[in-house]
Design a protein around this motif. Structure first.
Motif, short mmCIF file in Angstrom:
data_model
loop_
_atom_site.label_atom_id
_atom_site.label_comp_id
_atom_site.label_asym_id
_atom_site.label_seq_id
_atom_site.Cartn_x
_atom_site.Cartn_y
_atom_site.Cartn_z
N LEU B 118 23.57 43.63 41.24
CA LEU B 118 23.96 43.79 39.72
C LEU B 118 24.42 45.04 39.45
O LEU B 118 25.13 45.50 38.46
N ASN B 119 24.31 46.14 40.22
CA ASN B 119 24.93 47.55 40.21
C ASN B 119 26.31 47.45 40.16
O ASN B 119 26.88 48.55 39.75
N ALA B 120 26.91 46.23 40.87
CA ALA B 120 28.45 46.30 40.95
C ALA B 120 29.16 46.39 39.48
O ALA B 120 28.50 45.85 38.70
N ASN B 121 30.33 46.28 39.72
CA ASN B 121 31.33 46.43 38.41
C ASN B 121 31.56 45.11 37.97
O ASN B 121 32.84 44.29 38.48
N LEU B 122 30.57 44.33 37.60
CA LEU B 122 30.64 42.87 37.18
C LEU B 122 31.33 42.53 36.07
O LEU B 122 31.29 43.23 35.00
N ARG B 123 31.94 41.33 36.01
CA ARG B 123 32.43 40.69 34.70
C ARG B 123 31.32 40.14 34.22
O ARG B 123 30.35 39.49 34.79
N ALA B 124 31.10 40.04 32.74
CA ALA B 124 29.84 39.42 31.98
C ALA B 124 28.49 40.01 32.53
O ALA B 124 27.76 39.18 32.72
N ARG B 125 28.60 41.19 32.78
CA ARG B 125 27.34 42.01 33.09
C ARG B 125 25.93 41.62 32.35
O ARG B 125 25.06 41.16 33.04
N THR B 126 26.11 41.56 31.07
CA THR B 126 24.83 41.48 30.47
C THR B 126 24.44 39.76 30.64
O THR B 126 23.17 39.74 30.60
N PHE B 127 25.20 38.93 30.60
CA PHE B 127 24.97 37.66 30.81
C PHE B 127 24.14 37.44 32.23
O PHE B 127 22.93 36.94 32.16
N TRP B 128 24.46 38.19 33.20
CA TRP B 128 23.87 37.96 34.48
C TRP B 128 22.48 38.74 34.35
O TRP B 128 21.37 38.26 34.93
N ARG B 129 22.46 39.90 33.89
CA ARG B 129 21.14 40.70 33.66
C ARG B 129 20.16 39.72 32.79
O ARG B 129 19.07 39.57 33.10
N MET B 130 20.58 38.98 31.72
CA MET B 130 19.83 38.42 30.91
C MET B 130 19.38 37.15 31.71
O MET B 130 18.19 36.65 31.62
N GLY B 131 20.17 36.52 32.58
CA GLY B 131 19.82 35.24 33.25
C GLY B 131 18.66 35.81 34.23
O GLY B 131 17.52 34.89 34.52
#
Lengths: 307, 307
Positions: B118-131
């Motif tokens: 998750l610490n990577a430079n993700l697209r849709a970061r908040t979405f993954w964190r919420m999931g």
């Protein structure tokens, strides 16, 4: 880790190296060196499916019948048509569904508001006010998070008995009014988020200490406070042990988790009804999460960055 | 602040001046007392609902004490001797440690991996964190009911999948180790995502948060909800499997005090024993993390000297 500063690199290794170091540092600030590839997203998708599937499983079972469950241990991914029927029979069963729901809402709302208020007050005091004993007292607060207070359950029960609160909601609410984690969290946040100049300006304008807190610190604390409130709400909504001890497994005066255990013990042969109960109890928090989860997540990260 | 209040002087009028003096004194009192006032709710509440009950547990454990008839005579260490002679207590202790190990170790490893991803430079970061955080809003009670069904011995999904790949069904409820695995799975399901985000936050800024995670993990030794709900047929006062194969110390504590025995004295003795165990582990942990912290501090100092 302490990396050498950019100017010092420029001095010792030349301008090109300094520029490269600056580029590297900028990237580190936003995460990794480059955009991650499909492997990262595959891992995350699997994690997400594992997180979601058990809830979907509960929904699938809740929408089928007892016979379907016995016939197909692995439910088909298409839901059945018996969800409302099963939900209705849970609501009308003898576990006292409505009062459990109302009790859970009261307990969670009151404790969430109170945790936010008292934690912000204490956090403001620890972060921004100067007083004797501040450091040791803050260390004490952090240390109390390590104390397993759940093990004081016998005397706490006796205290509630003395106060004639057994079986009543205040017995559940009282111990949860403020938490060490909340105080610690708000202290961390306010340290970075609230400039001293604002407090001083309010004081110079003649505001009392409490007025300063109310109109300067409280608004500044809002992002972290929202998150803390949500966490407190979830913690109390899902709490089982203490309500079970102090309210007892008595229909009409318990909270939802205790009522769910009664449902399970009464209907353990009918899994679709039990899962309907689970589904109904999870739904309010799930809706809340979809509406406010973004804040919950960014709150965790924001508090971290500011601290 | 003080100089401002001294500015408005009206030499001829005496009365307003005295009022300013009063207000000044009130203001100074406000500044001195307010910090303590703001942190007091936490300390008062902790003293009444946390510290006092925990310490008083020792007193109750030295008495004959019945839930219904109240305090009896002082019996010294009899409750402890009785508890330590019960094979059931040792069984509960073994189960608690087994479930603790099976849930804590994989959970922290997986959380570290997901946090790194998750610490990577993700697209849709908040979405993954919420999931990742979704399971956290599901009550342990509800999680245990869902997984209790998935791991059901007869009509459960897990055994159906196993038989499809040619493995004979596992007695998830009847077998000791299998039941511990199933329960550890529930704990991991609910807490891995939460700890992932907290580790992520700690990686980015707050070092104290590490202490909070570790202590909350040690708090897992008080596990109660999941194993209680995993027993689908019994109420909380008798849950833990037909042969106590997944009864935990906190369940034993509850069943002694609020089950058919009503023996609060013995219940308090069990609580105090578990408290001592947790305290010992916490102290070892504190010593350990302190050493790590001071070691990396020494490394940092050495690096600074070199550069």
């Amino acid at each position: 880790m302490s990396a050498p500063s950019i100017p010092s690199i420029e001095q010792f290794a030349g301008r090109g190296a300094a520029r490269a170091a600056a580029r590297r540092q900028n990237h580190r600030g936003s995460g990794a060196e480059r955009r991650p590839r499909w492997l990262t997203y595959t891992i995350l998708t699997i994690v997400l499916l594992i997180a979601i599937y058990p809830l979907y499983y509960a929904f699938l079972i809740a929408s089928s019948t007892k016979e379907d469950v016995a016939r197909h241990p692995i439910p088909s991914l298409v839901p059945g048509s018996h969800l409302f029927e099963n939900m209705l029979s849970v609501i009308n069963s003898d576990i006292g569904f409505w009062s459990a729901l109302v009790n859970s809402i009261i307990v969670s709302t009151v404790t969430a508001v109170s945790v936010v208020l008292f934690s912000t007050l204490a956090g403001y005091s620890f972060a921004k006010l100067r007083f004797r004993g501040r450091g040791p007292l803050l260390v004490f607060v952090i240390a109390t998070t390590a104390i397993p207070t759940q093990l004081g359950v016998v005397p706490l029960f006796l205290v509630m008995k003395q106060l004639h609160l057994i079986g009543k909601l205040p017995a559940v609410i009282l111990p949860a009014l403020v938490t060490a984690f909340g105080v610690f969290w708000m202290t961390q946040y306010l340290e970075g988020a609230l400039p001293y100049e604002l407090i001083e300006a309010a004081r110079v304008d003649g505001a009392s200490m409490f007025r300063t807190f109310w109109s300067i610190a409280l608004p500044a604390a809002r992002p972290a406070a929202t998150m803390l409130g949500l966490f407190a709400f979830v913690a109390n909504w899902t709490n089982y042990f203490w309500p079970l001890v102090v309210l007892g497994a008595v229909p009409g005066r318990t909270t939802l988790p205790v009522a769910l255990k009664m449902l399970q013990a009464h209907y353990y042969a009918d899994y679709s009804q039990v899962m309907a109960g689970v589904f109904v109890s999870v739904l309010p928090l799930l809706v809340m999460f979809i509406l406010a989860g973004r804040q919950l997540v960014s709150g965790i990260m924001q508090g971290a960055v500011k601290g | 602040m003080v100089t401002i209040t001294e500015l408005p002087t009206r030499p001829r009028d005496v009365r307003p001046r005295r009022r300013i003096g009063m207000r000044q004194r009130l203001g100074r009192w406000d500044v001195k007392v307010s910090p303590y006032l703001y942190i007091s709710p936490f300390f008062v509440l902790f003293a009444i609902t946390g510290l006092f009950p925990l310490l008083y547990t020792a007193v109750v454990s030295l008495h004959k004490w019945n839930l219904l008839t109240g305090e009896g005579p002082f019996v010294g260490l009899k409750n402890y001797v009785d508890v330590l002679h019960q094979p059931f207590f040792w069984k509960a202790l073994r189960n608690t440690f087994s479930i603790f190990a099976l849930s804590t170790i994989p959970q922290i490893i997986i959380a570290l991996v997901i946090a790194a991803v998750l610490n990577a430079n993700l697209r849709a970061r908040t979405f993954w964190r919420m999931g990742v955080l979704v399971p956290y809003v599901v009550a342990p009670v509800a999680v245990a009911m869902i997984f209790g069904q998935i791991f059901s011995d007869q009509s459960g999904m897990m055994n159906a999948i196993l038989s499809k790949v040619g493995i004979s069904p596992v007695g998830w409820h009847s077998n000791v180790l299998a039941s511990h695995l199933a329960i550890a799975n529930m704990v991991n399901y609910r807490w891995t995502g939460y700890n992932t985000l907290v580790i992520l936050a700690a990686m980015q800024a707050i070092p104290n948060l590490i202490f909070v995670i570790i202590t909350s993990t040690i708090g897992g030794l008080q596990i109660f909800d999941e194993p209680t709900m995993f027993d689908q047929q019994n109420s909380a006062t008798t849950a833990g499997g037909a042969d106590g194969q997944f009864v935990t110390v906190t369940m034993y504590l509850y069943q002694l005090g609020w089950g058919s025995q009503n023996n609060l004295g013995r219940s308090a003795a069990v609580a105090w024993l578990l408290f001592l165990v947790i305290l010992a582990i916490s102290l070892v942990n504190y010593w350990f993390t302190n050493r790590i912290a001071s070691d990396s501090g020494a490394v940092r100092r050495a690096r600074k000297v070199r550069s």
